[in-house]
Design an enzyme around this catalytic site. Structure first.
Site, short mmCIF file in Angstrom:
data_model
loop_
_atom_site.label_atom_id
_atom_site.label_comp_id
_atom_site.label_asym_id
_atom_site.label_seq_id
_atom_site.Cartn_x
_atom_site.Cartn_y
_atom_site.Cartn_z
N GLU A 24 0.86 -1.19 0.00
CA GLU A 24 0.00 0.00 0.00
C GLU A 24 0.89 1.24 0.00
OE1 GLU A 24 -2.50 -0.16 3.49
OE2 GLU A 24 -2.84 -2.31 3.20
N LYS A 51 2.28 4.59 1.34
CA LYS A 51 2.35 5.15 2.69
C LYS A 51 1.99 6.62 2.58
CE LYS A 51 5.22 5.21 6.81
NZ LYS A 51 4.90 6.55 7.23
N ASP A 110 1.22 10.32 3.53
CA ASP A 110 1.86 11.19 4.52
C ASP A 110 0.82 12.09 5.17
OD1 ASP A 110 3.84 12.23 6.02
OD2 ASP A 110 4.76 13.41 4.43
N TYR A 120 -8.33 7.99 3.97
CA TYR A 120 -8.13 6.70 3.31
C TYR A 120 -8.04 5.62 4.39
CZ TYR A 120 -6.89 9.21 -0.97
OH TYR A 120 -6.90 10.01 -2.07
N LYS A 136 10.72 3.51 3.22
CA LYS A 136 10.69 4.97 3.07
C LYS A 136 11.49 5.40 1.86
CE LYS A 136 10.05 7.48 6.69
NZ LYS A 136 9.19 8.09 7.65
N CYS A 148 18.02 46.25 -12.78
CA CYS A 148 17.54 44.95 -13.26
C CYS A 148 18.67 44.22 -14.00
CB CYS A 148 16.35 45.16 -14.19
SG CYS A 148 15.84 43.67 -15.05
N CYS A 184 17.84 44.17 -17.94
CA CYS A 184 17.73 45.33 -18.82
C CYS A 184 18.37 46.58 -18.24
CB CYS A 184 16.26 45.61 -19.13
SG CYS A 184 15.35 46.25 -17.70
N CYS A 187 11.40 45.27 -11.33
CA CYS A 187 12.00 46.09 -12.38
C CYS A 187 10.86 46.93 -12.95
CB CYS A 187 12.58 45.19 -13.47
SG CYS A 187 12.91 46.08 -15.00
N CYS A 191 11.08 45.70 -20.33
CA CYS A 191 12.12 44.77 -19.91
C CYS A 191 11.94 43.44 -20.67
CB CYS A 191 12.04 44.52 -18.41
SG CYS A 191 13.19 43.27 -17.84
S1 IVH Z 1 -0.38 0.56 8.75
C1 IVH Z 1 0.85 -1.11 12.83
N1 IVH Z 1 -0.79 1.50 6.29
O1 IVH Z 1 2.41 5.38 8.65
C2 IVH Z 1 0.29 -0.57 11.57
N2 IVH Z 1 0.13 2.93 7.96
O2 IVH Z 1 4.89 4.69 10.12
C3 IVH Z 1 0.58 0.85 11.30
N3 IVH Z 1 0.56 5.21 7.18
O3 IVH Z 1 1.09 5.46 11.88
C4 IVH Z 1 -0.23 1.46 10.26
N4 IVH Z 1 -0.12 4.93 5.12
O4 IVH Z 1 0.03 6.97 10.11
C5 IVH Z 1 -0.35 1.74 7.56
N5 IVH Z 1 -1.18 2.23 4.11
C6 IVH Z 1 -0.76 2.49 5.37
C7 IVH Z 1 -0.28 3.74 5.76
C8 IVH Z 1 0.15 3.93 7.07
C9 IVH Z 1 0.37 5.78 6.00
C10 IVH Z 1 1.14 5.88 8.37
C11 IVH Z 1 0.34 5.69 9.63
C12 IVH Z 1 1.26 4.99 10.61
C13 IVH Z 1 2.59 5.34 10.05
C14 IVH Z 1 3.61 4.28 10.45
#
Ligand code: IVH
Length: 687
Positions: free
Chosen positions: A116, A118, A120, A236, A326, A421, A424, A439, A444
């Site tokens: 999935e 991740k 932010d 989500y 990451k 500037c 020019c 400017c 210009c």
């Molecule tokens: S699983 C123990 N799935 O990442 C399970 N986390 O570094 C933890 N996050 O606290 C969560 N997308 O805020 C999971 N598809 C995803 C995620 C996700 C973002 C965040 C979440 C978690 C942090 C962990």
């Protein structure tokens, strides 16, 4: 104790103090002072040292807990089961090590993974329970807090449109879910909403948020849910719990069940049969991440079989059955080699830091914007300084901070804004009360070049091929003196330019021709009127419905009437109205617009019909209304022809006061502006 060990201990304690400080700024006060990447770096340093010296780990070390303490002001609620964090992998090797351990512990190699994105954002738990009508209703929205106790932010999460407020019993049955359950997932602020919010804050003279994540956290932790609603957050989901435990025995099945039940599940998840497929997923999203409308910082890989989750268990605070891969930090540390000035289409002089090249998130960055002189002073940046540079989404890299302990090394040089500037030699002025230097030479060449590039850019007239190299030549040879000249270009003229063959010349001409069909709002945006961005252009097009009606309103003899007419347009205030009027009052600009008309650009649009019931009336909303969100009230007033403003002035027609009205109500009384309640508003709207 030998002194080497003492050194290590001192170093660890100092790192911990630093981390605690930044944690508080970030989690508790929503006021981070360093980038996430920098914070991660501190934490990794600490964890590294603690791993090398396990005897020196203290129970109060920031590495030993999940998150920050919930802030005062919200009711604290214990989680049904801890909201854990994830261990991170920063490269392929760490990922493979994790996967090997999973296989060893499971005792076999036939393991599927769910990949999935991740997201932010901030994690959130939503609890649903059966109501008196047999439906399941949301009863609680809880932030992660410290992982075991979160904050009750229910009214706020309910404003997020992707959070279902209730779910029919039949739907739950179809998905095989009981009526009482919990969903966990991520609250994110889409990039569009983030940019819009920061533009708005800039207009109001407020500090801008550094990134969507902080803006989202700020929006969730406010006591007034009207504010959350305006921030257009998204949710989500990725976990489904019943009685605090995972319910289905495959993560993939849980995601599918969440989807069928009406929860938003990020569609970009994939089932991977082995680690090779996991790696392909990770690599492909690293390339594509900029095309998403929200920020991700990696990929979460979860063992698909949730029965294995129990067997695999936990290490400290993180499960063994999942890991966060990451992506490389979007920020980097480098040195400013020089600061040079760039001239934009409005004549604005932007100081640009020329950097010692540094790889950031897959590309090499050698330049970053410093915005203006105030910003340079705020950062305290000098030529020769070490700085942190950040790059997010598709935005231009920017210098975010000067690294403290390398502050102003010997030989650093102060930057001075040039008086002339650089393009020019024209005079450079700074208008009272503005941050920018400009400017003032109307001719210009940089202004011309940049205005053509703006006009041709993707979000304006989308003329592909009309980029830097071509525009430079066209301007230098005097073939293009304004944007209308683009439509007079001929094939022989183009073919006469460097690196232009028959085919490429024809392509450019085709692109130019195609641009004529683009809608009115693009043409308005393309004119480059100061303060008229994409959104304002859209509102102008919708309000007036044609270029002619816009010009008519902007050039009325009676200036006050003209400004008032322009201010009827959504989000147009005195400053923007004045600028639009100035633009169309200038004979050269009128001629330009006529030339564009002759060239065949779209001058007619579709007027968005509005009521007239409240025409000419300005409203200010304050406090919490019982039956409408602030957004809804605003929309209804505007649909009835009225205007909603953020602050009370003598020109305000009505202040609509809901519960807990604050200073705006005082101001209304002071200025003797009529104050009405929700009921009177409903009457005025006539529903
Ligand atoms: S699983 C123990 N799935 O990442 C399970 N986390 O570094 C933890 N996050 O606290 C969560 N997308 O805020 C999971 N598809 C995803 C995620 C996700 C973002 C965040 C979440 C978690 C942090 C962990």
């Amino acid at each position: 104790m030998p002194s080497a060990a003492q050194d290590v201990q001192r170093k660890m304690e100092s790192l911990r103090e630093k981390i605690r400080h930044h944690e508080r700024l970030y989690y508790v006060l929503d006021r981070p002072a360093i980038s996430d990447a920098e914070f991660d770096r501190l934490m990794r340093q600490l964890k590294q040292l603690e791993a090398e010296h396990p005897d020196l780990v203290t129970p109060d070390s920031p590495s030993q807990r999940v998150g920050g303490k919930p802030r005062e002001g919200f009711v604290k609620v214990p989680h049904s089961s801890p909201m854990l964090s994830l261990d991170n992998a920063y490269n392929e090797q760490e990922l493979r090590d994790w996967e090997r351990r999973v296989r060893e512990l499971a005792g076999h190699s036939d393991i599927e993974y769910v990949c999935e994105l991740k997201l932010d954002g901030l994690s959130m738990a939503l609890r649903y329970a059966r109501d008196e009508h047999g439906k399941s209703k949301i009863v609680l929205g809880i932030t992660r807090g410290d992982g075991s106790v979160g904050e009750d932010v229910t009214p706020n999460v309910k404003t997020i449109r992707s959070v279902p407020l209730s779910i029919a019993a039949a739907t739950l049955k179809k998905a095989g879910l009981p009526q009482e359950f919990e969903v966990r997932g991520e609250v994110v602020m889409p990039l569009k909403a983030f940019e819009r919010m920061n533009e708005e804050r800039e207009r109001q003279g407020l500090a801008k948020f550094a990134n969507p994540r902080n803006a989202g956290a700020g929006a969730i932790r406010v006591l007034d849910s009207n504010i959350t609603a305006e921030r257009r957050l998204d949710f989500y989901s990725y976990f489904l719990l019943v009685e605090g435990r995972t319910f289905l025995d495959r993560q993939a099945a849980a995601l599918e069940a969440l989807s069928t039940t009406g929860f938003k599940v990020n569609p970009n998840w994939r089932l991977a049969k082995n680690i090779e497929e996991v790696w392909r997923f990770i690599s492909s999203w690293e390339q594509k991440r900029d095309s998403l409308g929200y920020e991700i910082d990696g990929v979460v890989i979860k063992v698909n079989d949730t029965r294995l989750w129990r067997e695999l268990g936990f290490t400290g605070k993180a499960p063994r059955w999942a890991i966060a891969y990451k992506y490389a930090a979007r920020s980097g540390l480098t040195q400013i080699e020089d600061i040079q000035v760039q001239v934009g289409r409005t004549g604005k002089l932007t100081p640009v830091a020329h950097l010692r090249p540094v790889p950031i998130g897959g590309t090499t960055v050698s330049r970053a914007t410093l915005h203006n002189l105030d910003e340079i002073e705020r950062l305290g940046a000098r030529i020769g300084d070490w700085v942190t540079v950040e790059r997010g989404g598709d935005v231009i890299p920017k210098v975010v901070s000067v690294v403290e302990d390398k502050d102003h090394p010997r030989g650093t040089k102060r930057f001075h804004m040039p008086e002339r500037c650089p393009e020019c030699g024209g005079h450079v002025v700074r208008v009272e009360g503005e941050a920018d230097h400009r400017c003032v030479n109307a001719n210009c060449p940089a202004k011309l070049r940049e205005s053509i590039l703006h006009f041709a850019s993707r979000s304006v007239m989308n003329i592909e091929g009309l980029g830097d190299a071509l525009v430079n030549q066209l301007c230098n040879r005097g073939l293009v003196k304004n944007v209308a000249d683009i439509y007079r270009l001929t094939k022989p003229q183009l073919m006469d330019l460097e690196r232009m063959g028959d085919k490429s010349a024809q392509n450019v001409l085709d692109e130019i021709e195609a641009s004529k069909a683009l809608p009115l709002e693009r043409v308005i945006y393309g004119l480059g009127i100061r303060f008229v961005g994409e959104r304002t252009a859209q509102f102008l097009a919708e309000h007036f419905g044609s270029m002619d009606d816009l010009i008519e309103a902007a050039t009325l003899k009676d200036e006050a009437a003209s400004i008032a007419k322009l201010e009827e347009v959504e989000e147009v205030g005195p400053r923007i109205a004045q600028s639009i009027r100035e633009f169309f009052e200038e004979p050269r600009n009128r001629k330009l617009v006529e030339d564009l008309r002759k060239a065949g650009l779209t001058f007619k649009g579709r007027k968005k019909e509005r009521g007239t019931k409240l025409a000419g009336q300005t409203f200010v909303l304050t406090g919490t209304l019982a039956n409408y969100s602030r957004e809804q009230a605003k929309k209804l007033i505007e649909e009835a022809g009225g205007r909603v403003s953020g602050s009370v002035s003598k020109k305000t027609g009505y202040v609509v006061a809901g519960a807990d009205s604050g200073s705006k109500l005082d101001k209304a009384r002071e200025l003797a502006v009529k104050v009405i309640g929700e009921k009177e508003l409903t009457d005025l709207l006539g529903n």
